[in-house]
Design an enzyme around this catalytic site. Structure first.
Site, PDB file in Angstrom:
ATOM      1  N   ARG A  23       0.834  -1.219   0.000  1.00 36.19           N
ATOM      2  CA  ARG A  23       0.000   0.000   0.000  1.00 36.19           C
ATOM      3  C   ARG A  23       0.863   1.261   0.000  1.00 36.19           C
ATOM      4  O   ARG A  23       0.609   2.183  -0.784  1.00 36.19           O
ATOM      5  CB  ARG A  23      -0.959  -0.027   1.196  1.00 36.19           C
ATOM      6  CG  ARG A  23      -2.089  -1.035   1.060  1.00 36.19           C
ATOM      7  CD  ARG A  23      -2.926  -1.124   2.319  1.00 36.19           C
ATOM      8  NE  ARG A  23      -2.107  -1.557   3.455  1.00 36.19           N
ATOM      9  CZ  ARG A  23      -2.514  -1.544   4.718  1.00 36.19           C
ATOM     10  NH1 ARG A  23      -3.739  -1.106   5.011  1.00 36.19           N
ATOM     11  NH2 ARG A  23      -1.738  -1.961   5.681  1.00 36.19           N
ATOM     12  N   ASN A  41      -6.498  -2.693   1.712  1.00 39.58           N
ATOM     13  CA  ASN A  41      -6.477  -4.157   1.799  1.00 39.58           C
ATOM     14  C   ASN A  41      -7.887  -4.687   1.931  1.00 39.58           C
ATOM     15  O   ASN A  41      -8.756  -4.041   2.552  1.00 39.58           O
ATOM     16  CB  ASN A  41      -5.692  -4.618   3.033  1.00 39.58           C
ATOM     17  CG  ASN A  41      -4.187  -4.521   2.847  1.00 39.58           C
ATOM     18  OD1 ASN A  41      -3.694  -4.439   1.730  1.00 39.58           O
ATOM     19  ND2 ASN A  41      -3.460  -4.556   3.954  1.00 39.58           N
TER      20      ASN A  41
END
Length: 761
Positions: A23, A41
């Site tokens: 990320r 996520n």
């Protein structure tokens, strides 16, 4: 020029993309391309929505795979067009939970160079902190309790972030940006040293532990996946005391070296071994011991190799660096027990072994042993696949149409969960011979089933009715059961390891496996693919006088083989004289068939030859006699025995012929080291001759080598060279062990292949 057309796409990234800094990487990549949107996520991996110029979007998508973080394994990137929103900025958003789970978890990863630099920097706030980590390293699988991978779903949830760590976690320019295990001395786990009876030891825990180690004491050290027992590797009394207390008489210990130069002082490190030793996985690597290595004789008795590993956590770096000499680092257990990983259990089970416990308050969720590898032709040959490798899946060319659980074997047990094209071979469970190990087996199945959302519809198992893994399978409700013959599973595991469907000539050499004719197999030639096999050759079966006692006492196999070869005219040999009191009774037992199951096992043939040469009459761990035979073989010997292995049943008489050659040389006064080398070469030649006979009968030209005997790299090299010299294509293991640790993968792919073939379900 008109205005730039703005587009927006939804992107899904699958693979090992959680817990590896993906990320933050996406955030930095979007910022670089001046794109707006968000990343997060979920239970399927990483989702991204990104908006901007079409060319930049295309470059962004390409870079998701091409420039992914070092620890990421991107399996698939899919996109779909959505409507632009015009919202500016790019953000990391909260994780999304859902019913279906298809996310992968990263294995635990060795300390990265940046964290190591902080560890040794006196000006850094993490100087000397044993739990330093970032997005590029640290605990993963052993602390994960659920998915998506967020701090709240790890055992780090018990440690709220301090202001400094929270700022790093929220800073897109920091390498700890969204690093879930991030911590520091102000907010993270705390190290402590306690005595065996539970009293806290005053002073700096690390300094006192190092002082104890220098004084020759034994310290239980809490690592990533469990407790280790540590002591100085150059201190013979200390190592001998550890052996005595642990009840591990002779099996080699692993040695922790502080760094690569320290490892080079112990073993010959080939260029191929360097990336294995220093990489992110940090297994124990078996390498040739240097003659001047400063290690106690008791570390690896009668063994030319030494199992060496480098530190893989900050705690191990600190311990090894401050101690200044290599240390034994062996699993925290008594003989035949699973490694201790819970603090209360460790104190109870290790109190009579360790003088103290260097422990901490970060809970280990999954018990995971160190991995062990050998090297063959520059590639890893796994002996035990566990920490650093698990739970990364093996992606296969064929689908698992229904979710599968494969329960593995009895010794060196692993289990395998499979769905889609992924096979999740578990961490090393151990020998299913006691309640603790069986509990680790059942708990592990439950945990991985939940993490990867595998709800088995098919359960595969060994044919041996007394294996605890088989009994577990037979008690599962509402599943289809698939029994897989042990040696077929070995060959199937080698095929899966190489992404090959077969058919092949499978050479399955191991200790023992339940055969479909009621005997114990272990020296098998199979014409096999993933769905089935035909037994096209094998060693003739010989008795195992006393059953399991013949495994513990290899001289019994010597008696059985010598009786098979010579009958009442056995030559005068030292092995018979050493065991003369019981020799007649054991021969009589073998002839009677009472408590003497017959076996074609190559492992038992190694036992017999080892005893005949005076190397091992009795063993204290599984495979010890075979290891002794490999270790004793002289590398400069160029001769070898030649036997006829191409009769009506290829390989049938090879064992008896090889024993006769060994005895002839021994009686002629040939050095046992030369005999051991000639035996290896003779067995390899027998395999080649037998494979040629099978090729002539079947037309098969590919050979797969599997079974625990092929951990022996001397035999493996000679077999591979011989087969390749005769034009065969040879498959060997590189991702799962050839021993029973790979059986579960073989069972899983056989179960799936049979379903695809028969169209059932």
């Amino acid at each position: 020029m008109g205005p730039v057309a703005v587009e927006r796409i939804h992107v899904r990234v699958e693979g090992i993309v959680q817990g590896v800094g993906f990320r933050p990487f996406v955030h930095a990549l979007a910022t670089r391309y001046d794109l707006a949107g968000f990343v997060g996520n979920d239970t399927g991996g990483v989702f991204v929505e990104v908006e901007g110029d079409g060319d930049r979007l295309a470059a962004f998508v390409a870079d998701l795979s091409r420039r992914a973080p070092a620890l990421a394994q991107v399996e698939r990137v899919s996109t779909e067009t959505v409507a632009p929103t015009g919202q500016p900025g790019f953000a990391i958003v909260a994780s999304v939970t859902g019913a279906g789970r298809d996310v992968l978890i990263s294995p635990d990863t060795a300390t990265c160079p940046d964290c190591l630099a902080e560890l040794s920097d006196p000006t850094d706030r993490r100087h000397g902190y044993p739990f330093t980590n970032c997005t590029n390293c640290g605990p993963r699988f052993t602390i994960v309790t659920d998915v998506p991978y967020d701090r709240r779903a790890t055992t780090m949830a018990a440690f709220p972030l301090c202001a400094g760590c929270a700022a790093e976690y929220a800073d897109p320019g920091d390498r700890r940006f969204h690093a879930e295990p991030v911590c520091c001395p102000a907010c993270g786990p705390t190290l402590r040293l306690v005595t065996a009876d539970g009293y806290a030891v005053p002073g700096d825990p690390l300094d006192v532990a190092v002082r104890w180690l220098r004084d020759g004491r034994i310290v239980a050290v809490k690592g990533l996946g469990g407790y280790h027992l540590a002591t100085r590797a150059d201190d013979e009394p200390a190592v001998a005391a550890l052996r005595s207390r642990k009840r591990r008489e002779e099996k080699p210990f692993a040695v922790l070296a502080a760094d690569l130069p320290a490892a080079r002082a112990l073993v010959d490190v080939s260029p191929e071994a360097v990336p294995v030793l220093t990489g992110a996985r940090r297994p124990v690597v078996l390498l040739p011991r240097r003659p001047d290595a400063r290690v106690a004789a008791s570390v690896a008795p009668d063994n030319r190799d030494l199992g060496v590993l480098l530190p893989y956590t900050p705690l191990h770096h600190l311990l090894a660096g401050r101690l200044g000499v290599p240390m034994v680092l062996t699993s925290g257990n008594a003989s035949d027990e699973p490694i201790a990983h819970r603090d209360d259990d460790a104190r109870e089970r290790l109190a009579g072994i360790a003088d103290g416990f260097l422990t901490h308050d970060r809970r280990i969720h999954v018990r995971t042993d160190d991995s062990v590898v050998r090297l063959f032709r520059g590639r890893e040959l796994p002996v035990r696949r566990s920490r650093g490798y698990v739970p990364a899946p093996l992606t296969l060319p064929w689908p698992f149409d229904r979710p599968v659980l494969a329960c593995g074997a009895e010794l060196k047990n692993t289990f395998c969960l499979a769905k889609g094209r992924r096979a999740f071979v578990s961490h090393h469970v151990g020998d299913l011979e006691n309640y603790e190990t069986l509990r680790a087996f059942t708990d592990g199945i439950a945990h991985l089933s939940r993490l990867f959302d595998v709800r088995p519809q098919v359960v595969a198992h060994d044919l041996h009715p007394e294996y605890l893994s088989t009994k577990y399978a037979l008690h599962r409700d509402d599943v289809d059961l698939v029994g897989v013959q042990h040696h077929h599973a070995h060959i199937a595991s080698c095929l899966a390891d190489n992404g090959e469907p077969g058919p092949v000539i499978g050479v399955a050499f191991d200790g023992l496996g339940y055969g479909e004719d009621g005997t114990l197999w272990g020296g098998e030639l199979l014409a096999a693919d993933l769905t089935g096999y035909e037994r096209v050759g094998h060693l003739d079966a010989v008795p195992m006088p006393g059953g399991a006692a013949a495994v513990r006492e290899p001289w019994r196999m010597a008696a059985a083989y010598l009786d098979e070869v010579y009958g009442d005219a056995v030559p005068d040999l030292a092995v018979a004289r050493r065991n003369e009191r019981r020799w007649p009774a054991v021969v009589a037992l073998a002839r009677s068939g009472t408590n003497s199951p017959r076996t074609s096992s190559v492992g038992r043939l190694f036992d017999a030859v080892s005893a005949i040469l005076g190397l091992r009459d009795r063993v204290t761990y599984e495979g010890q006699a075979a290891v002794a035979l490999e270790q004793r073989a002289r590398p400069d010997e160029r001769g070898g025995y030649r036997v006829d292995a191409s009769g009506p049943v290829p390989l049938a008489d090879a064992g008896r012929q090889l024993v006769r050659c060994v005895v002839d040389d021994l009686r002629a006064g040939v050095d046992p080291g030369r005999i051991a080398a000639r035996f290896h070469d003779g067995l390899a030649d027998a395999v080649v001759r037998a494979a040629e006979a099978v090729r002539e009968a079947t037309g098969l030209t590919d050979v797969a080598l599997s079974g625990g005997v092929f951990q022996n790299v001397l035999l493996l090299d000679r077999v591979v060279r011989g087969l390749e010299g005769e034009g065969f294509r040879v498959l060997v293991h590189s991702r799962v062990p050839p021993n029973d640790g790979g059986i579960s993968l073989g069972q899983a792919v056989v179960a799936a292949a049979r379903h695809r073939t028969d169209g059932s379900g």
